[in-house]
Design an enzyme around this catalytic site. Structure first.
Site, short mmCIF file in Angstrom:
data_model
loop_
_atom_site.label_atom_id
_atom_site.label_comp_id
_atom_site.label_asym_id
_atom_site.label_seq_id
_atom_site.Cartn_x
_atom_site.Cartn_y
_atom_site.Cartn_z
N PHE A 28 0.74 -1.20 -0.11
CA PHE A 28 0.04 0.05 -0.12
C PHE A 28 0.98 1.32 0.14
O PHE A 28 0.68 2.34 -0.64
CB PHE A 28 -1.06 0.03 1.29
CG PHE A 28 -2.25 0.63 1.21
CD1 PHE A 28 -2.04 1.85 0.53
CD2 PHE A 28 -3.48 0.20 1.15
CE1 PHE A 28 -3.27 2.91 0.60
CE2 PHE A 28 -4.53 0.72 1.20
CZ PHE A 28 -4.60 2.22 0.77
N ARG A 32 2.44 6.77 -3.57
CA ARG A 32 3.04 8.05 -2.94
C ARG A 32 2.46 9.14 -2.99
O ARG A 32 2.48 10.14 -2.24
CB ARG A 32 4.59 8.08 -3.16
CG ARG A 32 5.77 6.98 -3.01
CD ARG A 32 6.67 6.84 -3.92
NE ARG A 32 6.12 6.35 -5.40
CZ ARG A 32 6.89 6.33 -6.28
NH1 ARG A 32 8.25 6.96 -6.44
NH2 ARG A 32 6.51 6.12 -7.52
N SER A 41 2.00 2.54 15.85
CA SER A 41 3.33 2.52 16.33
C SER A 41 3.48 1.08 17.00
O SER A 41 3.16 1.21 18.09
CB SER A 41 3.75 3.68 16.82
OG SER A 41 5.20 3.52 17.33
N ARG A 138 -4.65 -2.09 -8.01
CA ARG A 138 -4.78 -2.86 -7.06
C ARG A 138 -6.31 -3.88 -7.06
O ARG A 138 -6.46 -4.37 -6.28
CB ARG A 138 -4.75 -2.19 -5.77
CG ARG A 138 -3.47 -1.53 -5.49
CD ARG A 138 -2.25 -2.45 -5.65
NE ARG A 138 -0.93 -1.77 -5.50
CZ ARG A 138 0.26 -2.41 -5.33
NH1 ARG A 138 0.38 -3.72 -5.65
NH2 ARG A 138 1.28 -1.92 -5.09
C1 LIG Z 1 0.90 -6.05 -10.06
C2 LIG Z 1 2.00 -5.35 -9.45
C3 LIG Z 1 3.20 -5.84 -9.30
C4 LIG Z 1 4.07 -5.08 -8.74
N1 LIG Z 1 5.33 -5.81 -8.51
C5 LIG Z 1 6.55 -5.06 -7.99
C6 LIG Z 1 7.57 -5.68 -7.62
O1 LIG Z 1 7.93 -6.68 -8.06
N2 LIG Z 1 8.75 -4.70 -7.08
C7 LIG Z 1 8.42 -3.50 -6.59
O2 LIG Z 1 9.42 -2.76 -6.15
N3 LIG Z 1 7.27 -3.10 -6.74
C8 LIG Z 1 6.12 -3.56 -7.32
N4 LIG Z 1 5.07 -3.08 -7.61
C9 LIG Z 1 4.71 -1.72 -7.17
C10 LIG Z 1 4.92 -0.60 -8.22
O3 LIG Z 1 5.99 -0.60 -8.68
C11 LIG Z 1 4.59 0.55 -7.57
O4 LIG Z 1 5.55 1.09 -6.78
C12 LIG Z 1 3.33 0.74 -7.13
O5 LIG Z 1 2.13 0.11 -7.94
C13 LIG Z 1 2.67 2.16 -6.57
O6 LIG Z 1 2.30 2.87 -8.01
P1 LIG Z 1 2.75 4.31 -8.44
O7 LIG Z 1 4.29 4.42 -8.53
O8 LIG Z 1 2.29 4.63 -9.90
O9 LIG Z 1 2.13 5.16 -7.62
P2 LIG Z 1 2.32 6.50 -6.85
O10 LIG Z 1 3.57 6.62 -6.24
O11 LIG Z 1 1.11 7.10 -6.15
O12 LIG Z 1 2.46 7.45 -8.14
C14 LIG Z 1 1.22 7.87 -8.93
C15 LIG Z 1 1.87 8.32 -10.02
O13 LIG Z 1 2.71 9.63 -10.01
C16 LIG Z 1 3.75 9.38 -11.04
N5 LIG Z 1 4.93 9.70 -10.27
C17 LIG Z 1 5.13 9.20 -9.12
N6 LIG Z 1 6.64 9.26 -8.80
C18 LIG Z 1 7.04 9.53 -10.07
C19 LIG Z 1 8.42 9.75 -10.21
N7 LIG Z 1 9.43 9.58 -9.07
N8 LIG Z 1 8.80 10.16 -11.14
C20 LIG Z 1 7.80 10.06 -12.33
N9 LIG Z 1 6.57 10.01 -12.04
C21 LIG Z 1 6.25 9.67 -10.81
C22 LIG Z 1 3.49 8.20 -11.82
O14 LIG Z 1 2.77 8.79 -13.04
C23 LIG Z 1 2.65 7.33 -10.94
O15 LIG Z 1 2.10 6.31 -11.80
C24 LIG Z 1 4.01 -3.93 -8.24
C25 LIG Z 1 2.70 -3.32 -8.36
C26 LIG Z 1 1.72 -4.05 -8.96
C27 LIG Z 1 0.32 -3.40 -8.92
#
Ligand SMILES: Cc1cc2nc3c(=O)[nH]c(=O)nc-3n(C[C@H](O)[C@H](O)[C@H](O)COP(=O)(O)OP(=O)(O)OC[C@H]3O[C@@H](n4cnc5c(N)ncnc54)[C@H](O)[C@@H]3O)c2cc1C
Length: 184
Positions: A28, A32, A41, A138
């Site tokens: 979850f 970010r 905590s 999710r």
């Molecule tokens: C099915 C599935 C499998 C996964 N498997 C893995 C795994 O094996 N290992 C692992 O580490 N994680 C894994 N994850 C986690 C995934 O990599 C993401 O960290 C997580 O889904 C959060 O997504 P997000 O970064 O889009 O969300 P948020 O952090 O909420 O970001 C939302 C959006 O903001 C933008 N954004 C955020 N930060 C940045 C940035 N730094 N630069 C540019 N744009 C940004 C992007 O458009 C992003 O989609 C998995 C997720 C899913 C759903």
């Protein structure tokens, strides 16, 4: 929504109180952007002996290649083995946790031996745009333009959040569904 003009969906807020195992919170908290979290905590509060043990309907076996996994039910024997292992591990870990606390070990040190199946609790606040981004990743849905394959346990949390979203923001929710469940 269909033109992915997203900022209009950032002007409302929802706060969820969520109880889930720590392994769900680990996934979850990867969300970010547009999220604020406050979690119980384990440094300051003694943790309750509440652990997650998968239900018998939870698919147990992973088959196929990486990236194309399918999860299928296991046999009754496999389910019992899994359940016994989880239960005894959690019970032993909690017994040692309590023993350390009773002897004066600090909570933040004693908790280090607890498994990730123990429940935690948090408040999570987000806006509709960040919630749609979360839901698109999710939940698994046949109408999704970009299908996702989430772990079942975080999907169970997401489904309840989606239900609340659909009731409090019916127009936004309808538009999200009609546009392939893509966050704008
Ligand atoms: C099915 C599935 C499998 C996964 N498997 C893995 C795994 O094996 N290992 C692992 O580490 N994680 C894994 N994850 C986690 C995934 O990599 C993401 O960290 C997580 O889904 C959060 O997504 P997000 O970064 O889009 O969300 P948020 O952090 O909420 O970001 C939302 C959006 O903001 C933008 N954004 C955020 N930060 C940045 C940035 N730094 N630069 C540019 N744009 C940004 C992007 O458009 C992003 O989609 C998995 C997720 C899913 C759903």
């Amino acid at each position: 929504m269909k033109n992915r003009h997203g900022t209009p969906f950032e002007h409302a807020a929802m706060t969820f109180y969520i109880e889930a195992p720590i392994f769900v919170f680990r996934e979850f908290h990867r969300h970010r952007i547009g999220w604020s979290y406050n979690e119980v905590s384990g440094r300051y509060r003694e943790l309750d002996p509440v652990f997650y043990v998968p239900h018998s309907e939870r698919p147990l076996m992973q088959i196929g290649k990486p990236g194309h996994y399918e999860f299928v039910a296991g046999s009754d024997d496999l389910f019992r083995l899994m359940e016994d292992c989880h239960r005894s591990t959690c019970e032993d870990a909690y017994t040692y946790y309590k023993m350390m606390l009773d002897k004066g070990v600090a909570k933040e040190v004693a908790r280090m031996s607890l498994p990730v199946g123990i429940y935690s609790a948090m408040y999570a606040t987000c806006n509709p745009r960040s919630l749609m981004s979360f839901l698109s990743l999710r939940t698994k849905h046949e109408d999704s333009t970009f299908p996702s394959y989430p772990m079942r346990e975080i999907e169970m949390v997401a489904e309840q959040m989606e239900w609340l979203f659909s009731h409090h923001f019916p127009l936004t929710y309808q538009s999200f569904c009609e546009n392939g469940r893509v966050a704008p």
